[in-house]
Structure formats: C-alpha cells, structure tokens
Design an enzyme around this catalytic site. Structure first.
Site, PDB file in Angstrom:
ATOM      1  CG  HIS A 153       6.375 -10.806  95.074  1.00 14.77           C
ATOM      2  ND1 HIS A 153       6.333 -11.789  94.113  1.00 14.77           N
ATOM      3  CD2 HIS A 153       5.083 -10.441  95.313  1.00 14.77           C
ATOM      4  CE1 HIS A 153       5.070 -12.012  93.780  1.00 14.77           C
ATOM      5  NE2 HIS A 153       4.300 -11.214  94.484  1.00 14.77           N
ATOM      6  CE1 TYR A 154      15.377  -8.539  98.999  1.00 16.39           C
ATOM      7  CE2 TYR A 154      16.585  -9.324  97.082  1.00 16.39           C
ATOM      8  CZ  TYR A 154      16.568  -8.743  98.335  1.00 16.39           C
ATOM      9  OH  TYR A 154      17.752  -8.373  98.927  1.00 16.39           O
ATOM     10  CB  ALA A 155      13.051  -6.644  92.322  1.00 21.71           C
ATOM     11  CB  THR A 157      10.430  -5.024  99.095  1.00 27.94           C
ATOM     12  OG1 THR A 157      11.601  -5.821  98.917  1.00 27.94           O
ATOM     13  CG2 THR A 157       9.203  -5.914  99.078  1.00 27.94           C
ATOM     14  CE  LYS A 158      16.477  -5.274 100.127  1.00 28.75           C
ATOM     15  NZ  LYS A 158      16.840  -4.673 101.440  1.00 28.75           N
TER      16      LYS A 158
END
Length: 251
Positions: A153-155, A157-158
C-alpha cells in the site's frame, strides 16, 4: 552568492526528520523557508534553528488532507514572503502492513496525504511557480523492493506520486516549472528509534547499503534537494533521484 538567494520555499512536514533537514539546507543556501505541518511546536523549533543560523523561517500549520487548508497555507506563505519559487512535498501518512491487514481507512489516509495532497499542493502553487519554479516530491525505494511484503500500500501511494510528478514535469516544462522526485533513505527519528531498539537487525540493514551508512537528513538529503531546486540543475526535470546510498535497484 548562495544558490537560493532571493527564493521562497514551502516544505511540508518540516517539523522533523527529512522535512526539517530539507528546510535547514534550503535556508542555508539563502532561501526564505516556510515549514508546514500539523504540530506548531515542531515547526517553530525548525524555524528557531533556521533563525539561529541567520536565516528566515515561517511556521504554518496545515493539514495536507484538507484542500481548503492547503489553499490557505499557500496564500499565507505568499502573503508573508511576497511569492513562492520552491515546493517540497514531504508530509505523508504511511500505510504499512500486509495486503490483508491494511484497512481501507488507513489506505485512504495514505492516498489523501500522499498523491492527493501532492497534486493539490502543486495546483495551488502553480500560479506562483510559473516562470522559474521548482518542485521536489518524495517517493520511496519501497516501490522497487523485491521483498515488498508489508510495503504494497505504501509503495502504491509513492508510485502514484512519481506518476503525477512525471506528468507535471512534461506539462509544466513550457511554463518554466521543473518537477523532480527523490527517494531518500535517511536517519529520521522513526528509523533511529528502530535502529536503537534492534541493533542486530540495524547492523544487517546498514550492511546492505553500499556506501555503508544511512543518509543524514540535512547534509545528504537536504543539500541534494537544494541543488535540485537551484539554477545549477536547471536542465533536470521529470527525474527520480535515489538518495539511498545505492541500496535499492532502480534499473
């Protein structure tokens, strides 16, 4: 003459860590720097450090998930400093966890504070950046990790931020606005706390960095950002710069 003499910068999440390091580095090169975030005490501490070094800082409270607050923040900076030349989108809520663990609510917070906030801030700053402006947005090596468990999920967004940055670089180049991305590995308070708590794991982590150390928020990350937004990098736009000591493979 310093590289950023006469420039005005806005750095989100400037109260600590990477954002603070970037703010200090920009101020050291002569920029007047507005630091934005939710915690006024932290922002004022950054501004106090800038002032102690002879620079000019401005603390501006801002919730980057609130479109109206973003507009107010940008207007406050322009009113205080008479313009805006540099935008650094650093603030973001980080949604970490496995695919089945991260809730929709937490993922939405990551999206709202990451790519949504990035594009809203870029839009709000656009009229002031036209002619000779520069934007630096923050990505992450999480997007290119082979061991991506817990980072999906973090990746996401980035990577959305990287895509928006590339689009803005192409669309706004004729307007005299450059947009670049950095993917930093820096000794933020969070990472320092983890390294202190788990020294064996931290040693293995540092060993995986070809340059053998974690980057300093100001001297490694901030100084590179100062270069990227200066006239010395005036022909560079649409790029992602990995500031990770060579740890991640961006091929």
């Amino acid at each position: 003459m310093k590289m950023l003499e006469g420039k005005v910068a806005l750095v989100t999440g400037g109260g600590q860590g990477v954002g603070q390091g970037i703010a200090l580095a920009l101020a050291a090169e002569g920029a007047r720097v507005a630091v934005a975030g939710r915690t006024i005490a932290a922002l004022e501490q950054t501004c106090a450090q800038i002032a102690q070094r002879g620079g000019t800082g401005l603390a501006v409270t801002c919730d980057v998930t609130d479109p109206a607050d973003i507009e107010r923040c940008v207007a406050q900076v322009v009113d205080a400093f008479g313009g805006l030349n540099i935008l650094v989108n650093n603030a973001q809520i980080i949604p970490l966890g496995r695919i089945l663990e991260v809730t929709d609510e937490d993922f939405s917070k990551g999206l709202d504070s990451g790519p949504m906030a990035t594009v809203r801030l870029m839009r709000a700053c656009y009229p002031h950046l036209k002619g000779d402006g520069a934007v630096v947005n923050l990505a992450s090596s999480a997007a290119v990790r082979w061991d991506a468990s817990g980072y999906g999920h973090y990746a996401a967004t980035k990577e959305a931020i990287r895509a928006l940055s590339r689009g803005a670089a192409c669309e706004w180049g004729p307007d005299g606005i450059r947009v670049n991305v950095i993917a930093p590995l820096a000794l933020s308070p969070g990472l320092r706390g983890w390294m202190d708590a788990y020294p064996d794991e931290a040693a293995a982590f540092v060993h995986s960095i070809p340059l053998g150390r974690v980057g300093d928020c100001e001297n490694d990350i901030g100084r590179t950002v100062a270069f990227l937004v200066s006239d010395q990098a005036r022909y560079l736009t649409g790029a992602t710069i990995p500031l990770d000591g060579g740890q991640a493979h961006w091929g």
